[in-house]
Design a protein around this motif. Structure first.
Motif, PDB file in Angstrom:
ATOM      1  N   GLU A  62       0.821  -1.214   0.000  1.00 15.23           N
ATOM      2  CA  GLU A  62       0.000   0.000   0.000  1.00 15.23           C
ATOM      3  C   GLU A  62       0.855   1.265   0.000  1.00 15.23           C
ATOM      4  N   LEU A  63       2.083   1.142   0.496  1.00 18.31           N
ATOM      5  CA  LEU A  63       2.948   2.329   0.609  1.00 18.31           C
ATOM      6  C   LEU A  63       3.076   3.047  -0.740  1.00 18.31           C
ATOM      7  N   SER A  64       3.141   2.282  -1.807  1.00 17.22           N
ATOM      8  CA  SER A  64       3.343   2.915  -3.118  1.00 17.22           C
ATOM      9  C   SER A  64       2.093   3.640  -3.614  1.00 17.22           C
ATOM     10  N   SER A  65       0.961   3.484  -2.889  1.00 14.05           N
ATOM     11  CA  SER A  65      -0.251   4.181  -3.345  1.00 14.05           C
ATOM     12  C   SER A  65      -0.325   5.617  -2.804  1.00 14.05           C
ATOM     13  N   PHE A  66       0.599   5.985  -1.911  1.00 14.45           N
ATOM     14  CA  PHE A  66       0.553   7.349  -1.367  1.00 14.45           C
ATOM     15  C   PHE A  66       1.179   8.351  -2.345  1.00 14.45           C
ATOM     16  N   ASP A  67       0.545   9.524  -2.429  1.00 13.23           N
ATOM     17  CA  ASP A  67       1.119  10.601  -3.254  1.00 13.23           C
ATOM     18  C   ASP A  67       2.138  11.396  -2.454  1.00 13.23           C
ATOM     19  N   GLY A  68       1.956  11.398  -1.137  1.00 15.67           N
ATOM     20  CA  GLY A  68       2.875  12.186  -0.312  1.00 15.67           C
ATOM     21  C   GLY A  68       2.855  11.734   1.139  1.00 15.67           C
ATOM     22  N   ALA A  69       3.878  12.176   1.873  1.00 13.04           N
ATOM     23  CA  ALA A  69       3.948  11.872   3.303  1.00 13.04           C
ATOM     24  C   ALA A  69       4.285  13.140   4.069  1.00 13.04           C
ATOM     25  N   VAL A  70       3.620  13.313   5.210  1.00 14.56           N
ATOM     26  CA  VAL A  70       3.961  14.396   6.133  1.00 14.56           C
ATOM     27  C   VAL A  70       4.528  13.707   7.370  1.00 14.56           C
ATOM     28  N   HIS A  71       5.793  13.962   7.633  1.00 13.57           N
ATOM     29  CA  HIS A  71       6.482  13.194   8.678  1.00 13.57           C
ATOM     30  C   HIS A  71       6.685  14.044   9.936  1.00 13.57           C
ATOM     31  N   LEU A  72       5.820  13.794  10.928  1.00 10.49           N
ATOM     32  CA  LEU A  72       5.925  14.537  12.185  1.00 10.49           C
ATOM     33  C   LEU A  72       6.308  13.666  13.372  1.00 10.49           C
ATOM     34  N   ALA A  73       6.236  12.350  13.225  1.00  4.43           N
ATOM     35  CA  ALA A  73       6.498  11.483  14.384  1.00  4.43           C
ATOM     36  C   ALA A  73       7.926  11.692  14.867  1.00  4.43           C
ATOM     37  N   ALA A  74       8.074  12.007  16.148  1.00  2.00           N
ATOM     38  CA  ALA A  74       9.412  12.242  16.706  1.00  2.00           C
ATOM     39  C   ALA A  74       9.318  12.386  18.214  1.00  2.00           C
ATOM     40  N   ALA A  75      10.428  12.125  18.870  1.00  5.84           N
ATOM     41  CA  ALA A  75      10.543  12.512  20.277  1.00  5.84           C
ATOM     42  C   ALA A  75      10.912  13.995  20.256  1.00  5.84           C
ATOM     43  N   SER A  76      10.292  14.809  21.109  1.00  2.69           N
ATOM     44  CA  SER A  76      10.478  16.260  20.949  1.00  2.69           C
ATOM     45  C   SER A  76      10.645  17.032  22.257  1.00  2.69           C
ATOM     46  N   ASP A 101      13.765   6.199   3.346  1.00  2.46           N
ATOM     47  CA  ASP A 101      14.240   5.175   2.426  1.00  2.46           C
ATOM     48  C   ASP A 101      13.052   4.358   1.886  1.00  2.46           C
ATOM     49  N   ALA A 102      12.148   3.966   2.787  1.00  2.00           N
ATOM     50  CA  ALA A 102      10.981   3.172   2.377  1.00  2.00           C
ATOM     51  C   ALA A 102      10.101   3.982   1.414  1.00  2.00           C
ATOM     52  N   LEU A 103       9.924   5.277   1.720  1.00  2.00           N
ATOM     53  CA  LEU A 103       9.085   6.127   0.861  1.00  2.00           C
ATOM     54  C   LEU A 103       9.709   6.267  -0.521  1.00  2.00           C
ATOM     55  N   ALA A 104      11.033   6.469  -0.536  1.00  2.00           N
ATOM     56  CA  ALA A 104      11.730   6.646  -1.822  1.00  2.00           C
ATOM     57  C   ALA A 104      11.628   5.361  -2.653  1.00  2.00           C
ATOM     58  N   ARG A 105      11.832   4.215  -2.008  1.00  2.00           N
ATOM     59  CA  ARG A 105      11.734   2.931  -2.727  1.00  2.00           C
ATOM     60  C   ARG A 105      10.339   2.688  -3.268  1.00  2.00           C
TER      61      ARG A 105
END
Ligand code: UFG
Length: 322
Positions: A62-76, A101-105
Motif C-alpha cells: 500500500e505504501l506505493s499508493s501514497f502521493d505524499g507523506a507528512v512526517h511529524l512522528a518524533a521525540a520532541s 528510504d521506504a518512501l523513496a523505494r
C-alpha cells in the motif's frame, strides 16, 4: 492526494491530519502512541499503530499508493534529549532514515518534514532566516538537523520533492485538538494548568536575559496556521528540490507578556515565582518567515497571541485535555 501522516495522533500531527481531511485529501495516520493519543486521530483518517522504522512492513504494498507523506512522528522534549541522546538518535534519526528510504523505494514523490527552530541554536541575530548558521545546542535540535541534511541529499539523489518546515513556538488548538503531553514543559499549557488550579504556581525561568523585561522572547504561531503550511508544502514541493521554510509570525512575546495574556484571557490571576534560567534557552527566538510566504503562499490567519491562548483555554477549560 492520498497522504501518510506520521505522528498524526500527536498535537501538530492531528491538526494537520484534520485540515488535510477538510481539504478533501485521503489520510492514513501512522503513530506508535508513545506520546500521541488514539482519540486525537481525526474522524475520517485510517489509523495504523506502529513505528516509522517499520513503515515498509506495516503498510506493505500500500505504501506505493501514497502521493505524499507528512512526517511529524518524533521525540520532541529538549530536556529529555540532553538526558537521553541515544533515544533521539534512534527515534528521530534512525526512524526517519528508514521511513524516507521506504518512501523513496515505494515511489512516494513528496515528503514534508517537521523540523524546528532548535536547529539554529543561539542565534547571532533576529529575526532568524533560513540562511542563519545551524548550530543546535541540544540533541533534539541535532536530530532534526540530521534529517534536514538527509533530505537535502535524498532530493538530489532520488528526485523526491521535499520540504522541511522549521516551526517556532506552536500554540493554540483547533477542532477540539490541543496539547496533551504526559510530561508538560511548554509555557502556555503550563500557565493554563495554573489558571485551572491544577498547579500551585507558575515558574518563570530567568528574569536576567537581555530583553525588555528580562524574560525570554519567543515567536508563537497558531497550530492551525502550522497545519495549513503543511498542505501548501505538499502542493508546492518540487521534484529534486529540498525547500526549507521557517514558520513563525515574526513578532516576539516575552514570558511575562504571555503570562499577562493568559491572565487576561482566563480572567484568573496566576501565582508566579521567578527562578533561575533553564539550561539551553536562547534569549530571543523570532522567525523571518518571508520564504514560506513567498514560496508557499503561506499567510498566518491567526497571528494574535490572545487568539492562540483563547483557543487553547477553550479546550482545556472544557476538559478537552484529559
Ligand atoms: N518557560 C517558563 N516557565 C515554564 C515553561 C517555560 O518560564 O514553566 C519559558 C522558557 O524558559 C522559555 C519560554 O518559556 O523561555 C518558552 O518555553 P517553551 O518550553 O514553551 O518553548 P521553547 O521555546 O523552549 O521550545 C520551543 C519548541 C521546541 C523547540 C525550541 C527551540 O517548543 O520544540 O522551541 O528552542 F525545540
Amino acid at each position: 492526494m492520498k497522504v501518510l501522516v506520521t505522528g498524526g495522533a500527536g498535537y501538530i500531527g492531528s491538526v494537520t491530519a484534520a485540515r488535510l481531511i477538510e481539504a478533501g485529501h485521503c489520510v492514513t495516520v501512522l503513530d506508535d502512541l508513545s506520546t500521541g493519543h488514539e482519540d486525537a486521530v481525526p474522524a475520517g483518517a485510517r489509523f495504523v499503530r506502529g513505528r516509522v522504522h517499520d513503515a515498509a512492513e506495516l503498510l506493505g504494498a500500500e505504501l506505493s499508493s501514497f502521493d505524499g507523506a507528512v512526517h511529524l512522528a518524533a521525540a520532541s522534549l529538549v530536556a529529555e534529549s540532553v538526558e537521553n541522546p541515544g533515544k533521539y538518535q534512534e527515534n528521530n534519526v534512525v526512524g526517519s532514515d528508514r521511513l524516507i528510504d521506504a518512501l523513496a523505494r515505494a515511489g512516494v514523490g513528496r515528503i514534508v518534514f517537521s523540523s524546528t527552530a532548535a536547529v539554529y541554536g543561539e542565534p547571532e541575530r533576529v529575526p532568524i532566516d533560513e540562511d542563519a548558521p545551524c548550530r543546535p545546542v541540544n540533541p533534539y535540535g541535532e536530530s532534526k538537523l540530521a534529517i534536514d541534511r538527509l533530505l537535502d541529499d535524498i532530493a538530489v539523489r532520488s528526485g523526491l520533492a521535499t520540504v522541511s518546515l522549521r516551526y517556532f513556538n506552536v500554540a493554540g488548538a483547533y477542532a477540539g485538538l490541543g496539547e496533551r503531553h504526559r510530561q508538560e514543559s511548554h509555557l502556555i499549557p503550563i500557565a493554563l494548568q495554573a489558571a485551572l488550579g491544577q498547579r500551585e504556581e507558575m515558574v518563570i525561568f530567568g528574569e536576567d536575559y537581555p530583553t525588555p523585561d528580562g524574560t525570554c522572547v519567543r515567536d508563537y504561531i497558531h497550530v492551525a496556521d502550522i497545519a495549513a503550511a503543511h498542505l501548501l508544502a505538499l502542493e508546492h514541493a518540487r521534484a529534486g528540490a529540498h525547500l526549507i521554510c521557517n514558520l513563525g509570525n515574526g513578532s516576539g512575546y516575552s514570558v511575562r507578556e504571555v503570562l499577562a495574556t493568559v491572565e487576561q484571557v482566563t480572567e484568573r490571576a496566576l501565582k508566579v515565582r521567578v527562578a533561575g534560567r533553564r539550561a539551553g534557552d536562547p534569549a530571543v527566538l523570532v522567525a523571518s518567515a518571508t520564504r514560506a510566504r513567498r514560496e508557499l503562499g503561506w499567510a498566518p490567519e491567526r497571528p494574535e497571541l490572545s487568539v492562540m491562548v483563547a483557543d487553547a483555554w477553550e479546550l482545556v477549560a472544557a476538559g478537552g485535555d484529559r
